[in-house]
Scaffold this motif. Structure first.
Motif, PDB file in Angstrom:
ATOM      1  N   ASP A 239     -21.731  36.489  -7.603  1.00 41.19           N
ATOM      2  CA  ASP A 239     -22.641  36.570  -6.544  1.00 41.19           C
ATOM      3  C   ASP A 239     -23.789  35.150  -6.597  1.00 41.19           C
ATOM      4  O   ASP A 239     -24.324  34.852  -5.503  1.00 41.19           O
ATOM      5  CB  ASP A 239     -23.859  37.666  -6.613  1.00 41.19           C
ATOM      6  CG  ASP A 239     -22.762  39.036  -6.629  1.00 41.19           C
ATOM      7  OD1 ASP A 239     -21.752  38.974  -5.769  1.00 41.19           O
ATOM      8  OD2 ASP A 239     -22.979  39.827  -7.094  1.00 41.19           O
ATOM      9  N   VAL A 240     -24.005  34.572  -7.650  1.00 39.71           N
ATOM     10  CA  VAL A 240     -24.821  33.355  -7.782  1.00 39.71           C
ATOM     11  C   VAL A 240     -24.281  32.208  -7.953  1.00 39.71           C
ATOM     12  O   VAL A 240     -24.501  31.255  -7.218  1.00 39.71           O
ATOM     13  CB  VAL A 240     -25.898  33.847  -8.939  1.00 39.71           C
ATOM     14  CG1 VAL A 240     -26.923  32.626  -9.030  1.00 39.71           C
ATOM     15  CG2 VAL A 240     -26.782  34.998  -8.589  1.00 39.71           C
ATOM     16  N   ILE A 241     -23.630  32.018  -9.000  1.00 41.13           N
ATOM     17  CA  ILE A 241     -22.751  30.714  -9.569  1.00 41.13           C
ATOM     18  C   ILE A 241     -21.660  30.438  -8.662  1.00 41.13           C
ATOM     19  O   ILE A 241     -21.652  29.210  -8.153  1.00 41.13           O
ATOM     20  CB  ILE A 241     -22.367  30.893 -10.909  1.00 41.13           C
ATOM     21  CG1 ILE A 241     -23.772  31.412 -11.694  1.00 41.13           C
ATOM     22  CG2 ILE A 241     -21.785  29.409 -11.374  1.00 41.13           C
ATOM     23  CD1 ILE A 241     -24.849  30.308 -11.913  1.00 41.13           C
TER      24      ILE A 241
ATOM     25  N   GLN B  19     -22.075  28.800  -4.929  1.00 41.35           N
ATOM     26  CA  GLN B  19     -22.642  27.553  -5.076  1.00 41.35           C
ATOM     27  C   GLN B  19     -21.593  26.435  -5.526  1.00 41.35           C
ATOM     28  O   GLN B  19     -21.504  25.308  -5.110  1.00 41.35           O
ATOM     29  CB  GLN B  19     -24.026  27.500  -5.737  1.00 41.35           C
ATOM     30  CG  GLN B  19     -25.133  28.263  -5.297  1.00 41.35           C
ATOM     31  CD  GLN B  19     -26.315  28.152  -6.304  1.00 41.35           C
ATOM     32  OE1 GLN B  19     -26.854  27.081  -6.271  1.00 41.35           O
ATOM     33  NE2 GLN B  19     -26.602  29.337  -6.965  1.00 41.35           N
TER      34      GLN B  19
ATOM     35  N   SER C 192     -21.826  40.151 -12.180  1.00 44.81           N
ATOM     36  CA  SER C 192     -22.640  39.779 -10.984  1.00 44.81           C
ATOM     37  C   SER C 192     -23.321  38.234 -10.775  1.00 44.81           C
ATOM     38  O   SER C 192     -23.372  37.774  -9.811  1.00 44.81           O
ATOM     39  CB  SER C 192     -23.627  40.844 -10.667  1.00 44.81           C
ATOM     40  OG  SER C 192     -24.469  40.503  -9.234  1.00 44.81           O
ATOM     41  N   ARG C 193     -23.940  37.958 -12.023  1.00 47.87           N
ATOM     42  CA  ARG C 193     -24.399  36.611 -11.995  1.00 47.87           C
ATOM     43  C   ARG C 193     -23.576  35.552 -11.595  1.00 47.87           C
ATOM     44  O   ARG C 193     -23.488  34.621 -10.964  1.00 47.87           O
ATOM     45  CB  ARG C 193     -24.907  36.342 -13.361  1.00 47.87           C
ATOM     46  CG  ARG C 193     -25.454  34.776 -13.617  1.00 47.87           C
ATOM     47  CD  ARG C 193     -26.372  35.060 -14.924  1.00 47.87           C
ATOM     48  NE  ARG C 193     -25.377  35.298 -16.103  1.00 47.87           N
ATOM     49  CZ  ARG C 193     -25.194  35.968 -17.025  1.00 47.87           C
ATOM     50  NH1 ARG C 193     -26.168  37.135 -16.950  1.00 47.87           N
ATOM     51  NH2 ARG C 193     -24.267  35.924 -18.004  1.00 47.87           N
TER      52      ARG C 193
ATOM     53  N   ALA D  62     -31.050  34.372 -12.422  1.00 44.74           N
ATOM     54  CA  ALA D  62     -30.333  35.437 -12.410  1.00 44.74           C
ATOM     55  C   ALA D  62     -30.504  36.346 -13.569  1.00 44.74           C
ATOM     56  O   ALA D  62     -30.546  37.440 -13.517  1.00 44.74           O
ATOM     57  CB  ALA D  62     -28.861  35.072 -12.172  1.00 44.74           C
TER      58      ALA D  62
ATOM     59  N   GLN E  15     -30.533  28.456 -11.825  1.00 49.58           N
ATOM     60  CA  GLN E  15     -30.038  29.632 -11.015  1.00 49.58           C
ATOM     61  C   GLN E  15     -29.404  30.641 -11.980  1.00 49.58           C
ATOM     62  O   GLN E  15     -29.767  31.866 -11.786  1.00 49.58           O
ATOM     63  CB  GLN E  15     -28.654  28.918 -10.159  1.00 49.58           C
ATOM     64  CG  GLN E  15     -29.112  27.906  -9.349  1.00 49.58           C
ATOM     65  CD  GLN E  15     -29.897  28.493  -8.212  1.00 49.58           C
ATOM     66  OE1 GLN E  15     -29.609  29.659  -7.777  1.00 49.58           O
ATOM     67  NE2 GLN E  15     -30.899  27.767  -7.591  1.00 49.58           N
ATOM     68  N   THR E  16     -28.854  30.239 -13.155  1.00 50.33           N
ATOM     69  CA  THR E  16     -28.437  31.107 -14.006  1.00 50.33           C
ATOM     70  C   THR E  16     -29.836  31.928 -14.529  1.00 50.33           C
ATOM     71  O   THR E  16     -29.671  33.298 -15.080  1.00 50.33           O
ATOM     72  CB  THR E  16     -27.798  30.583 -15.232  1.00 50.33           C
ATOM     73  OG1 THR E  16     -26.585  29.961 -14.590  1.00 50.33           O
ATOM     74  CG2 THR E  16     -27.317  31.618 -16.446  1.00 50.33           C
TER      75      THR E  16
END
Length: 214
Positions: free
Chosen positions: A129-131, A134, A125-126, A116, A112-113
């Motif tokens: 918005d991503v980590i 979840q 944002s990483r 991104a 995932q990282t």
């Protein structure tokens, strides 16, 4: 035990719920800060978070309540009992929730990282918005489990004279001399709140496990 004594216990239950809410909300705010510091690549942020977690996970909540209740006035802070208890609960909860969320953040697949990074997202944002979305789902069962632990832990506030449910039970028991009945009612009140939360935590855990297995 009459209506007057039962009403007093319900008032104590109300203060237990208020203390739990204060400790949990404060723990969420400061715990997120601790978790982000804990996973930081910068040592000057990571090591204070490690020390904070070690201090409050490695010492009893009872001792933390005593230090907050008697230590804050010695430092020049004139705080009421509820504020000292709230301070101790916030610090205690932030350490445990911070460690729970640290584990959840580091459990998110590294892919995932990497994805991104490939999209050119910057670090903020990483993470947000991503980590973190979840990690939030992964941490829900453990977070609910800690909420149950925190709710029961508020009973230690009785040691510093704060009248929550456990302390209210002691006062009523000393008045009517029926400790078995009084603390039976107190136990039922704790059970009525903690058991549904425990069931919800187990439900979330089974749901997460089913999602992973798929």
């Amino acid at each position: 035990m009459g209506p007057q004594e039962l009403t007093y216990l319900v008032q104590g239950l109300g203060w237990t719920l208020i203390l739990t809410a204060i400790g949990f909300i404060g723990g969420i705010i400061f715990g997120m800060i601790v978790a982000l510091m804990r996973v930081s690549s910068r040592a000057w942020l990571r090591y204070p978070a490690i020390a904070w977690i070690g201090l409050f996970q490695g010492t009893p909540l009872l001792m933390q309540l005593f230090v907050a209740y008697f230590g804050l006035p010695l430092m020049g802070f004139d705080v009421p009992a509820w504020a000292a208890v709230a301070f101790a609960l916030n610090a205690h909860a932030s350490a445990f929730l911070g460690e729970i969320w640290r584990g959840a953040i580091q459990s998110v697949p590294k892919g995932q990282t990497e994805a991104a990074n490939a999209l050119g997202l910057h670090a903020r944002s990483r993470m947000f918005d991503v980590i973190l979305p979840q990690a939030f789902k992964l941490s829900l069962p453990a977070t609910v489990g800690f909420l149950v632990q925190l709710l029961k832990g508020t009973s230690l506030a009785a040691i510093v004279g704060f009248v929550e449910l456990a302390r209210a039970g002691v006062i009523v028991s000393n008045q009517i001399y029926k400790p078995l009945i009084v603390f039976g009612v107190v136990g039922v009140m704790y059970f009525a709140i903690c058991w549904p939360l425990s069931l919800y935590g187990r439900y979330l855990e089974r749901r997460m496990s089913a999602g992973v297995s798929k």
